[in-house]
Design a protein around this motif. Structure first.
Motif, mmCIF file in Angstrom:
data_model
loop_
_atom_site.group_PDB
_atom_site.id
_atom_site.type_symbol
_atom_site.label_atom_id
_atom_site.label_comp_id
_atom_site.label_asym_id
_atom_site.label_seq_id
_atom_site.Cartn_x
_atom_site.Cartn_y
_atom_site.Cartn_z
ATOM 1 N N PRO A 37 0.811 -1.231 0.000
ATOM 2 C CA PRO A 37 0.000 0.000 0.000
ATOM 3 C C PRO A 37 0.835 1.267 0.000
ATOM 4 N N SER A 38 2.015 1.202 0.595
ATOM 5 C CA SER A 38 2.835 2.419 0.699
ATOM 6 C C SER A 38 3.668 2.677 -0.534
ATOM 7 N N LEU A 39 3.774 1.705 -1.367
ATOM 8 C CA LEU A 39 4.596 1.877 -2.568
ATOM 9 C C LEU A 39 3.870 1.285 -3.748
ATOM 10 N N SER A 40 3.231 2.115 -4.530
ATOM 11 C CA SER A 40 2.465 1.639 -5.659
ATOM 12 C C SER A 40 3.353 1.547 -6.892
ATOM 13 N N ILE A 41 3.429 0.343 -7.452
ATOM 14 C CA ILE A 41 4.230 0.158 -8.669
ATOM 15 C C ILE A 41 3.661 0.989 -9.802
ATOM 16 N N SER A 42 2.353 1.053 -9.876
ATOM 17 C CA SER A 42 1.728 1.843 -10.930
ATOM 18 C C SER A 42 2.115 3.313 -10.835
ATOM 19 N N SER A 43 2.101 3.863 -9.634
ATOM 20 C CA SER A 43 2.490 5.267 -9.457
ATOM 21 C C SER A 43 3.959 5.477 -9.779
ATOM 22 N N SER A 44 4.774 4.474 -9.450
ATOM 23 C CA SER A 44 6.200 4.583 -9.755
ATOM 24 C C SER A 44 6.435 4.612 -11.256
ATOM 25 N N PHE A 45 5.721 3.742 -11.977
ATOM 26 C CA PHE A 45 5.829 3.759 -13.436
ATOM 27 C C PHE A 45 5.470 5.137 -13.988
ATOM 28 N N ASP A 46 4.398 5.710 -13.473
ATOM 29 C CA ASP A 46 3.947 7.020 -13.966
ATOM 30 C C ASP A 46 5.006 8.082 -13.722
ATOM 31 N N ARG A 47 5.581 8.096 -12.502
ATOM 32 C CA ARG A 47 6.574 9.119 -12.167
ATOM 33 C C ARG A 47 7.818 8.996 -13.031
ATOM 34 N N VAL A 48 8.297 7.761 -13.201
ATOM 35 C CA VAL A 48 9.517 7.546 -14.002
ATOM 36 C C VAL A 48 9.295 7.948 -15.456
ATOM 37 N N LEU A 49 8.190 7.523 -16.010
ATOM 38 C CA LEU A 49 7.935 7.835 -17.420
ATOM 39 C C LEU A 49 7.697 9.324 -17.621
ATOM 40 N N ASP A 50 6.975 9.950 -16.709
ATOM 41 C CA ASP A 50 6.765 11.402 -16.824
ATOM 42 C C ASP A 50 8.088 12.146 -16.792
ATOM 43 N N HIS A 51 8.981 11.694 -15.921
ATOM 44 C CA HIS A 51 10.286 12.353 -15.826
ATOM 45 C C HIS A 51 11.101 12.157 -17.107
ATOM 46 N N LEU A 52 11.146 10.914 -17.580
ATOM 47 C CA LEU A 52 11.934 10.634 -18.786
ATOM 48 C C LEU A 52 11.386 11.348 -20.016
ATOM 49 N N LEU A 53 10.072 11.508 -20.056
ATOM 50 C CA LEU A 53 9.459 12.149 -21.222
ATOM 51 C C LEU A 53 9.471 13.667 -21.128
#
Length: 358
Positions: A37-53
């Motif tokens: 619950p404290s670490l959402s893989i989905s949210s992590s994917f979003d943050r990484v991709l937003d940063h890279l893009l």
């Protein structure tokens, strides 16, 4: 921390710097990463991709998106394959029949049921690919969904094991999917019933037929008349072994204007064919009707039906008159099994030509 490097130069995207074990390690870390619950893989994917893009030009961003979609698509496909392997292993352990017996069972069901079973799992699919399963192709329960592609696939799977094909109602199937057919030969071994709507639908849709052979079909004279008169360019028709034909349809044919292209008429072993109907038809030919006709065969191992319930092997045909007036016609009437045979051939060379042609 989020990566700050240009995605095009990041070691994550430089496949040349990776060996197989390193790549396996990264993928293993990804697929075994715990979710909480404290670490959402989905949210992590979003943050990484937003940063890279957020950096780099548009073309680099597009490449990143395409590469990411491709990689995770490969991961999805691989996961599905592994899941199927596990299911197959489970089924092979829990299924109580050996593969040979499973193939034997599959060979006894209709083809629609076989296709449904083959879609259940890989193990069933492998068993259903055995040619023995297609020695008897039965599509009577699924004819509306059968086209030439499906039939070709089934025939290829059967290999040398094929023994028979059931496609009732076959004429309706052909009318729906093979409207350009010109030459048709069918032996209705299953003895299925043919209806008037089916015959009419067949004639209406298959307008290009010039040669038609229907053996062992349950036809009557009215149906035969629809076939003979409905196909406008029909040159050859063979309705042998049709027990329901008396020959009354020949009356209409014999008195039609001379616009019929029919050249060959074969009614061999038609048990109910009556002597008087054939005689009347021959008289109409002598009178000059149906100028296109060249070959007629009414031979039968059981002779011809005559008055009452009798049968004759020596019918009273106007053979001499036919020879005089229509020497271009080859007429064969051979009745060998119930007495002396009658065989009339007005032109043996014509008969040989037609037999070799058809």
């Amino acid at each position: 921390m989020l990566p700050t490097e240009n995605p095009n130069s990041s070691p994550l995207f430089d496949s040349l710097e990776f060996n197989e074990s390193h790549l396996d390690s990264i993928i293993s870390s990804l697929v075994t990463f715990p979710d909480s619950p404290s670490l959402s893989i989905s949210s992590s994917f979003d943050r990484v991709l937003d940063h890279l893009l957020s950096s780099g030009d548009v073309s680099v961003q597009d490449q990143l998106v395409d590469r990411t979609l491709e990689h995770f698509s490969l991961l999805l496909q691989s996961t599905k394959r592994c899941s199927q392997k596990r299911a197959t292993l489970h089924n092979s352990i829990s299924w109580f029949l050996h593969s040979e017996l499973t193939v034997k069972v599959f060979s006894m069901v209709d083809t629609k049921s076989l296709m449904q079973a083959s879609a259940c799992c890989t193990m069933f699919n492998n068993c259903a690919m055995d040619p023995l399963c297609y020695s008897h192709i039965d599509l009577t329960k699924a004819f509306k969904h059968v086209d030439d592609r499906v039939l070709r696939t089934l025939l290829n799977r059967s290999g040398k094991q094929l023994r028979n094909v059931l496609l009732e109602p076959i004429l309706e199937l052909l009318a729906r999917n093979c409207c350009l057919i010109e030459h048709l030969f069918l032996d209705n071994c299953s003895q299925g019933v043919i209806t008037y709507p089916t015959i009419e639908f067949f004639v209406t849709n298959c307008l290009k037929i010039t040669s038609l052979t229907l053996l062992n079909f349950r036809l009557n004279d009215a149906m035969a008349q629809i076939l003979v008169t409905g196909f406008r360019i029909l040159k050859y028709i063979n309705l042998s072994n049709t027990a329901g034909i008396t020959g009354s349809f020949l009356r209409d044919l014999g008195h039609r204007p001379n616009d019929s292209p029919l050249e060959t008429l074969i009614l061999r072993d038609c048990f109910s064919l009556q002597e008087r109907e054939v005689v009347d038809f021959l008289n109409s030919l002598i009178a000059g009707n149906v100028r296109s006709i060249r070959y007629i065969d009414v031979s039968s191992n059981n002779g011809l039906a005559c008055d009452g319930d009798g049968r004759t092997s020596i019918p009273n045909f106007p053979s001499e008159k036919l020879k005089e007036e229509r020497s271009d016609i080859t007429f064969v009437a051979d009745f060998p099994s119930i007495g002396p045979s009658t065989r009339i051939i007005c032109s043996s060379s014509l008969m040989e030509d037609y037999m070799s042609m058809w």
